[in-house]
Scaffold this motif. Structure first.
Motif, PDB file in Angstrom:
ATOM      1  N   ILE A  85       7.530   1.976  -7.457  1.00 51.58           N
ATOM      2  CA  ILE A  85       6.732   2.103  -8.675  1.00 51.58           C
ATOM      3  C   ILE A  85       6.201   3.525  -8.815  1.00 51.58           C
ATOM      4  CG2 ILE A  85       4.651   1.315  -9.871  1.00 51.58           C
ATOM      5  CD1 ILE A  85       5.064  -1.421  -8.577  1.00 51.58           C
ATOM      6  N   THR A  86       5.738   4.091  -7.703  1.00 53.71           N
ATOM      7  CA  THR A  86       5.251   5.470  -7.703  1.00 53.71           C
ATOM      8  C   THR A  86       6.180   6.333  -6.853  1.00 53.71           C
ATOM      9  OG1 THR A  86       3.860   5.316  -5.714  1.00 53.71           O
ATOM     10  CG2 THR A  86       2.901   4.557  -7.805  1.00 53.71           C
ATOM     11  N   ASP A  87       5.865   7.632  -6.806  1.00 51.95           N
ATOM     12  CA  ASP A  87       6.663   8.564  -6.018  1.00 51.95           C
ATOM     13  C   ASP A  87       6.334   8.531  -4.534  1.00 51.95           C
ATOM     14  OD1 ASP A  87       8.043   9.498  -8.214  1.00 51.95           O
ATOM     15  OD2 ASP A  87       6.679  11.171  -8.570  1.00 51.95           O
ATOM     16  N   LEU A  88       5.358   7.714  -4.125  1.00 53.08           N
ATOM     17  CA  LEU A  88       4.993   7.689  -2.713  1.00 53.08           C
ATOM     18  C   LEU A  88       6.185   7.346  -1.846  1.00 53.08           C
ATOM     19  CD1 LEU A  88       2.773   7.811  -0.509  1.00 53.08           C
ATOM     20  CD2 LEU A  88       2.528   5.333  -0.809  1.00 53.08           C
ATOM     21  N   LEU A  89       6.896   6.288  -2.207  1.00 48.55           N
ATOM     22  CA  LEU A  89       8.091   5.862  -1.482  1.00 48.55           C
ATOM     23  C   LEU A  89       9.247   5.816  -2.472  1.00 48.55           C
ATOM     24  CD1 LEU A  89       8.919   4.719   1.425  1.00 48.55           C
ATOM     25  CD2 LEU A  89       8.938   2.490   0.286  1.00 48.55           C
ATOM     26  N   LYS A  90      10.179   6.732  -2.330  1.00 48.03           N
ATOM     27  CA  LYS A  90      11.301   6.825  -3.252  1.00 48.03           C
ATOM     28  C   LYS A  90      12.504   6.062  -2.702  1.00 48.03           C
ATOM     29  CE  LYS A  90       9.787  11.414  -4.739  1.00 48.03           C
ATOM     30  NZ  LYS A  90      10.133  12.856  -4.814  1.00 48.03           N
ATOM     31  N   PRO A  91      13.452   5.685  -3.570  1.00 44.95           N
ATOM     32  CA  PRO A  91      14.662   5.019  -3.086  1.00 44.95           C
ATOM     33  C   PRO A  91      15.300   5.787  -1.934  1.00 44.95           C
ATOM     34  CG  PRO A  91      14.576   4.881  -5.453  1.00 44.95           C
ATOM     35  CD  PRO A  91      13.422   5.769  -5.044  1.00 44.95           C
ATOM     36  N   GLU A  92      15.726   5.018  -0.929  1.00 45.84           N
ATOM     37  CA  GLU A  92      16.350   5.497   0.309  1.00 45.84           C
ATOM     38  C   GLU A  92      15.325   5.947   1.345  1.00 45.84           C
ATOM     39  OE1 GLU A  92      19.476   8.327  -0.390  1.00 45.84           O
ATOM     40  OE2 GLU A  92      20.490   7.044  -1.857  1.00 45.84           O
ATOM     41  N   GLN A  93      14.021   5.830   1.043  1.00 42.94           N
ATOM     42  CA  GLN A  93      13.001   6.178   2.019  1.00 42.94           C
ATOM     43  C   GLN A  93      12.421   4.928   2.671  1.00 42.94           C
ATOM     44  OE1 GLN A  93      10.266   8.663  -0.361  1.00 42.94           O
ATOM     45  NE2 GLN A  93      10.952  10.424   0.840  1.00 42.94           N
ATOM     46  N   ILE A  94      11.853   5.129   3.863  1.00 44.48           N
ATOM     47  CA  ILE A  94      11.219   4.055   4.636  1.00 44.48           C
ATOM     48  C   ILE A  94       9.765   4.445   4.893  1.00 44.48           C
ATOM     49  CG2 ILE A  94      11.277   2.712   6.778  1.00 44.48           C
ATOM     50  CD1 ILE A  94      14.216   3.642   7.094  1.00 44.48           C
ATOM     51  N   GLY A  95       8.868   3.477   4.820  1.00 47.75           N
ATOM     52  CA  GLY A  95       7.463   3.758   5.104  1.00 47.75           C
ATOM     53  C   GLY A  95       6.741   2.532   5.622  1.00 47.75           C
ATOM     54  N   THR A  96       5.518   2.751   6.106  1.00 45.67           N
ATOM     55  CA  THR A  96       4.682   1.634   6.535  1.00 45.67           C
ATOM     56  C   THR A  96       3.887   1.100   5.341  1.00 45.67           C
ATOM     57  OG1 THR A  96       2.875   3.126   7.169  1.00 45.67           O
ATOM     58  CG2 THR A  96       4.467   2.523   8.885  1.00 45.67           C
ATOM     59  N   ILE A  97       3.498  -0.158   5.426  1.00 45.03           N
ATOM     60  CA  ILE A  97       2.694  -0.793   4.380  1.00 45.03           C
ATOM     61  C   ILE A  97       1.252  -0.859   4.861  1.00 45.03           C
ATOM     62  CG2 ILE A  97       2.362  -2.873   2.988  1.00 45.03           C
ATOM     63  CD1 ILE A  97       5.317  -3.501   3.364  1.00 45.03           C
ATOM     64  N   SER A  98       0.314  -0.458   4.009  1.00 47.85           N
ATOM     65  CA  SER A  98      -1.090  -0.445   4.406  1.00 47.85           C
ATOM     66  C   SER A  98      -1.902  -1.585   3.793  1.00 47.85           C
ATOM     67  CB  SER A  98      -1.735   0.894   4.042  1.00 47.85           C
ATOM     68  OG  SER A  98      -1.592   1.167   2.660  1.00 47.85           O
ATOM     69  N   ASP A  99      -1.423  -2.165   2.690  1.00 47.20           N
ATOM     70  CA  ASP A  99      -2.174  -3.241   2.040  1.00 47.20           C
ATOM     71  C   ASP A  99      -1.254  -3.912   1.018  1.00 47.20           C
ATOM     72  OD1 ASP A  99      -4.270  -4.915   1.367  1.00 47.20           O
ATOM     73  OD2 ASP A  99      -5.697  -3.295   1.015  1.00 47.20           O
ATOM     74  N   PHE A 100      -1.716  -5.012   0.441  1.00 41.93           N
ATOM     75  CA  PHE A 100      -0.893  -5.677  -0.568  1.00 41.93           C
ATOM     76  C   PHE A 100      -1.736  -6.241  -1.695  1.00 41.93           C
ATOM     77  CE2 PHE A 100      -1.478  -9.305   2.479  1.00 41.93           C
ATOM     78  CZ  PHE A 100      -2.072 -10.215   1.621  1.00 41.93           C
ATOM     79  N   ILE A 101      -1.068  -6.476  -2.821  1.00 44.28           N
ATOM     80  CA  ILE A 101      -1.618  -7.201  -3.970  1.00 44.28           C
ATOM     81  C   ILE A 101      -0.719  -8.415  -4.177  1.00 44.28           C
ATOM     82  CG2 ILE A 101      -2.109  -7.121  -6.439  1.00 44.28           C
ATOM     83  CD1 ILE A 101      -2.257  -4.021  -6.107  1.00 44.28           C
TER      84      ILE A 101
END
Length: 237
Positions: A85-101
């Motif tokens: 949805i945002t540029d924080l995590l772009k397609p083909e990137q991996i990241g950790t999740i800090s919270d959810f809705i």
């Protein structure tokens, strides 16, 4: 015991020495893979089934988590395919999740505490994802995107552009269909839980065109990277 939970694109873990096992729980039977040999401390659970035959809104999340607990699992890492949805995590990137809705709307079994013999409990979700386990992932692979807010929809349909705009206003960085339910139950069950998100597309309307997914070859590369990462972190703890 430690567990890796996989979903879209991660229905198998090539290279993991394991045996297929059926575990009976009060919520139903669960198919998973228990490690053998050098991987004897690991369990792999494909949340959609090994044939990816169960849609997100019909996954037996309670049975899955109870099966892990019955095997003695105390730590788990979930892997989630998402749309950015945002540029924080772009397609083909991996990241950790800090919270959810969670916008699933209560249409799925999402708690163990249903009253009666199961009691009523209100479990704190102040810290869903275990800080130490999450930090271990980030230290092991500095290329990971740190943190991000996951918006969990019911599925199986994808989201509309208007919905994605609303999720962005709420603060979501990416969208998926499984993490909130799974993570909540893991917390209720007392598991130390961390989560990885990997982006396979821009969400509807974000790039001004129809949703387009990354290719199978790239998903395979990302799966291999995440498998190695999770295995390395969990087997050292």
């Amino acid at each position: 015991m430690k567990a890796i939970i996989g979903g879209t694109g991660v229905d198998t873990l090539p290279g993991l020495q394991s045996e297929k096992t059926m575990v009976a729980t009060q919520y139903g039977d669960v198919e998973l893979f228990v490690g053998t040999g050098k991987d004897a401390s690991l369990v792999f659970l494909p949340r959609h089934g090994s044939e990816h035959s169960v849609p997100p809104h019909l996954i037996n999340y309670r049975a899955n988590i109870k099966a892990l607990v019955s095997l003695g699992v105390d730590e788990a890492i979930g892997i989630y395919a998402v749309g950015s949805i945002t540029d924080l995590l772009k397609p083909e990137q991996i990241g950790t999740i800090s919270d959810f809705i969670d916008v699933t709307g209560g249409g799925r079994q999402h708690t163990f505490f249903t009253g009666g013999s199961e009691q009523v409990r209100h479990v704190s979700m102040d810290r869903v994802f275990d800080p130490a386990l999450t930090e271990a992932l980030l230290q092991e692979d500095p290329s990971l995107v740190r943190g991000g807010i996951y918006c969990c929809t019911n599925g199986p349909r994808l989201e509309t552009p208007a919905e994605i705009r609303s999720y962005r206003i709420l603060g979501a960085d990416y969208v998926g269909m499984t993490c909130a339910t799974e993570a909540s139950l893991a917390v209720e069950a007392g598991l130390r839980f961390a989560a990885l998100a990997y982006s396979i597309n821009w969400a509807a309307g974000v790039e001004g065109s129809e949703v387009a997914f990354i290719g199978d070859a790239m998903i395979k590369q990302l799966r291999s990277k995440m498998t190695r990462l999770c295995t390395q972190v969990l087997t050292r703890r």
